[in-house]
Write a protein that holds these residues in place. Structure first.
Motif, PDB file in Angstrom:
ATOM      1  N   LEU A  70      -4.746   0.405   4.094  1.00 53.33           N
ATOM      2  CA  LEU A  70      -3.946   0.737   5.463  1.00 53.33           C
ATOM      3  C   LEU A  70      -4.848   0.988   6.699  1.00 53.33           C
ATOM      4  CD1 LEU A  70      -1.437   3.269   4.019  1.00 53.33           C
ATOM      5  CD2 LEU A  70      -0.977   1.272   4.991  1.00 53.33           C
ATOM      6  N   MET A  71      -6.292   1.088   6.274  1.00 53.67           N
ATOM      7  CA  MET A  71      -7.446   1.307   7.310  1.00 53.67           C
ATOM      8  C   MET A  71      -7.991   0.095   7.712  1.00 53.67           C
ATOM      9  SD  MET A  71      -7.072   4.185   8.636  1.00 53.67           S
ATOM     10  CE  MET A  71      -8.711   4.114   9.413  1.00 53.67           C
ATOM     11  N   ILE A 103      -4.674   6.962  -4.380  1.00 53.33           N
ATOM     12  CA  ILE A 103      -4.829   7.022  -3.076  1.00 53.33           C
ATOM     13  C   ILE A 103      -5.655   6.666  -2.033  1.00 53.33           C
ATOM     14  CG2 ILE A 103      -4.584   9.235  -1.559  1.00 53.33           C
ATOM     15  CD1 ILE A 103      -3.426  10.688  -3.839  1.00 53.33           C
ATOM     16  N   ARG A 104      -7.076   6.610  -2.427  1.00 48.82           N
ATOM     17  CA  ARG A 104      -8.038   6.296  -1.906  1.00 48.82           C
ATOM     18  C   ARG A 104      -8.040   4.848  -1.529  1.00 48.82           C
ATOM     19  NH1 ARG A 104     -13.600   6.881  -4.459  1.00 48.82           N
ATOM     20  NH2 ARG A 104     -12.906   4.872  -5.682  1.00 48.82           N
ATOM     21  N   TYR A 123       0.853  -1.155  -0.022  1.00 49.31           N
ATOM     22  CA  TYR A 123       0.113   0.079   0.156  1.00 49.31           C
ATOM     23  C   TYR A 123       1.101   1.216   0.024  1.00 49.31           C
ATOM     24  CZ  TYR A 123      -3.855  -3.071   1.151  1.00 49.31           C
ATOM     25  OH  TYR A 123      -4.735  -4.183   0.934  1.00 49.31           O
ATOM     26  N   SER A 157      -5.345   2.904  -1.539  1.00 48.65           N
ATOM     27  CA  SER A 157      -4.530   2.275  -0.570  1.00 48.65           C
ATOM     28  C   SER A 157      -4.646   2.653   0.726  1.00 48.65           C
ATOM     29  CB  SER A 157      -3.030   2.684  -1.245  1.00 48.65           C
ATOM     30  OG  SER A 157      -3.199   3.724  -1.939  1.00 48.65           O
ATOM     31  N   SER A 158      -5.517   4.105   0.844  1.00 47.03           N
ATOM     32  CA  SER A 158      -5.628   4.086   2.312  1.00 47.03           C
ATOM     33  C   SER A 158      -6.720   3.299   2.937  1.00 47.03           C
ATOM     34  CB  SER A 158      -5.947   5.654   2.396  1.00 47.03           C
ATOM     35  OG  SER A 158      -6.861   6.075   1.420  1.00 47.03           O
ATOM     36  N   GLU A 159      -7.452   2.941   1.913  1.00 48.59           N
ATOM     37  CA  GLU A 159      -8.681   1.801   2.541  1.00 48.59           C
ATOM     38  C   GLU A 159      -7.874   0.632   3.099  1.00 48.59           C
ATOM     39  OE1 GLU A 159     -11.107   1.476  -0.641  1.00 48.59           O
ATOM     40  OE2 GLU A 159     -12.613   2.924   0.148  1.00 48.59           O
ATOM     41  N   ALA A 203       0.260   4.111  -2.642  1.00 44.27           N
ATOM     42  CA  ALA A 203      -0.245   5.523  -2.257  1.00 44.27           C
ATOM     43  C   ALA A 203       0.908   6.569  -3.029  1.00 44.27           C
ATOM     44  CB  ALA A 203      -0.207   5.823  -0.652  1.00 44.27           C
TER      45      ALA A 203
END
Ligand code: ZN
Ligand code: ZN
Length: 322
Positions: free
Chosen positions: A227-228, A220-221, A101, A223-225, A105
């Motif tokens: 990571l979340m 970006i969205r 991720y 990969s942040s999902e 990102a």
């Protein structure tokens, strides 16, 4: 202290290792695709800077710099892919699969920045109109470079989809933005030649920029999902529920606190298995293992951890929330 405990427990559990290895396939090394991307970046850098040197064109030189960004991104992707397949160790007991991720990102942010630059310079060209550069040697070189990037990008996106690799998908989409940019340049120059309306060239560039902006934003969205700890997609959750419902069917056992999360090339799931109070540990454990086997059959990347509970004990229901 926790670390020490962890190491010893792994050692004690070593006879179980084989069972674990038997159930879960090791993650696949996808680094050859990153090497392909590195090769494409090197070839396009040589191509563009060679052409810039021959023609003295500043445009080609900045084009070559764009390929240097591709090279940096591809090296980042290589590192991420190598880290992501490292086996779990004492301070990363869940493995390293989330490493992907970070590179995804990073690619998203770079694509985003590139799109902003494209849109900014297109707006500048609307305010200060000038004829687009002629279809010449420079454009020919960037078309050849785009064909290389497009081909490699296609392979990367396909492999990224098959292997659910965030890194490969992101690097592939990054290379595809190069194709979008070149196609926009050709369409822009062509439209101006046909209509003599200079403003069409920057307008096409803005449309391409918006498309690239959207690609960057999506990377970006997503990969942040990851990571979340986003849950698995609904269709995968449905498969999991289907398996659990089959085991629930006779009314004897139940499940709760079922949670899933994406983690790069791995997917994690935990659940509580509620069995009749009088069942032996052996019987309940056999059932839990059967459930996990069935789950891994429908979701091969799933790593399942199960907690056994007596069905009529109130304490079994106090731990549903996290
Ligand atoms: Zn077990
Ligand atoms: Zn429970």
């Amino acid at each position: 202290m926790a670390r020490v405990t962890n190491v010893t427990s792994t050692e004690k559990a070593s006879p179980m290792r084989e069972t674990i290895a038997g159930r879960y396939a090791a993650p696949v090394d996808l680094s050859k695709f990153a090497w392909l991307s590195i090769a494409a970046a090197v070839v396009t850098i040589v191509l563009k800077s060679g052409a810039a040197w021959l023609t003295g064109s500043v445009g080609l030189l900045s084009d070559a710099l764009e390929s240097v960004v591709n090279l940096v991104a591809a090296i980042f992707a290589l590192v991420a892919l190598k880290v992501s397949i490292k086996p779990p160790d004492s301070n990363h007991p869940f493995g390293h699969s989330k490493a992907e991720y970070f590179s995804a990102a990073f690619e998203g942010i770079m694509i985003f920045v590139a799109a902003v630059v494209i849109i900014y310079s297109a707006v500048e060209r609307i305010l200060n109109p000038r004829m687009p550069e002629q279809l010449g040697f420079g454009l020919l070189i960037s078309v050849v470079a785009s064909l290389i990037n497009g081909g490699v990008g296609f392979l990367l996106i396909r492999a990224g989809k098959q292997r659910r690799s965030a890194t490969l998908s992101a690097d592939g989409r990054h290379l595809m933005t190069d194709v979008v940019t070149s196609v926009a340049v050709i369409i822009g120059v062509g439209l101006v030649a046909l209509t003599n309306l200079q403003v069409l060239d920057p307008i096409v560039a803005i449309l391409a920029g918006i498309n690239i902006l959207w690609t960057g934003w999506r990377l970006i969205r997503s990969s942040s999902e990851g990571l979340m700890d986003i849950a698995l997609p609904p269709e995968d959750e449905a498969k999991i529920e289907g398996v659990l419902d089959r085991f629930r069917a006779d009314g004897e056992i139940d499940f709760h606190a079922v949670r899933t999360r994406e983690s790069g090339n791995r997917r994690f799931m935990e659940m509580h298995v509620l069995v009749p109070d009088e069942w032996s540990v052996k019987r309940a454990h056999d059932l839990a293992e059967d459930v996990i086997d069935e789950l891994v059959k429908v979701e091969p990347d799933l790593r399942v951890s199960a907690h056994l509970e007596p069905k009529s004990d109130p304490r079994s229901y106090e731990d549903i929330d996290i």
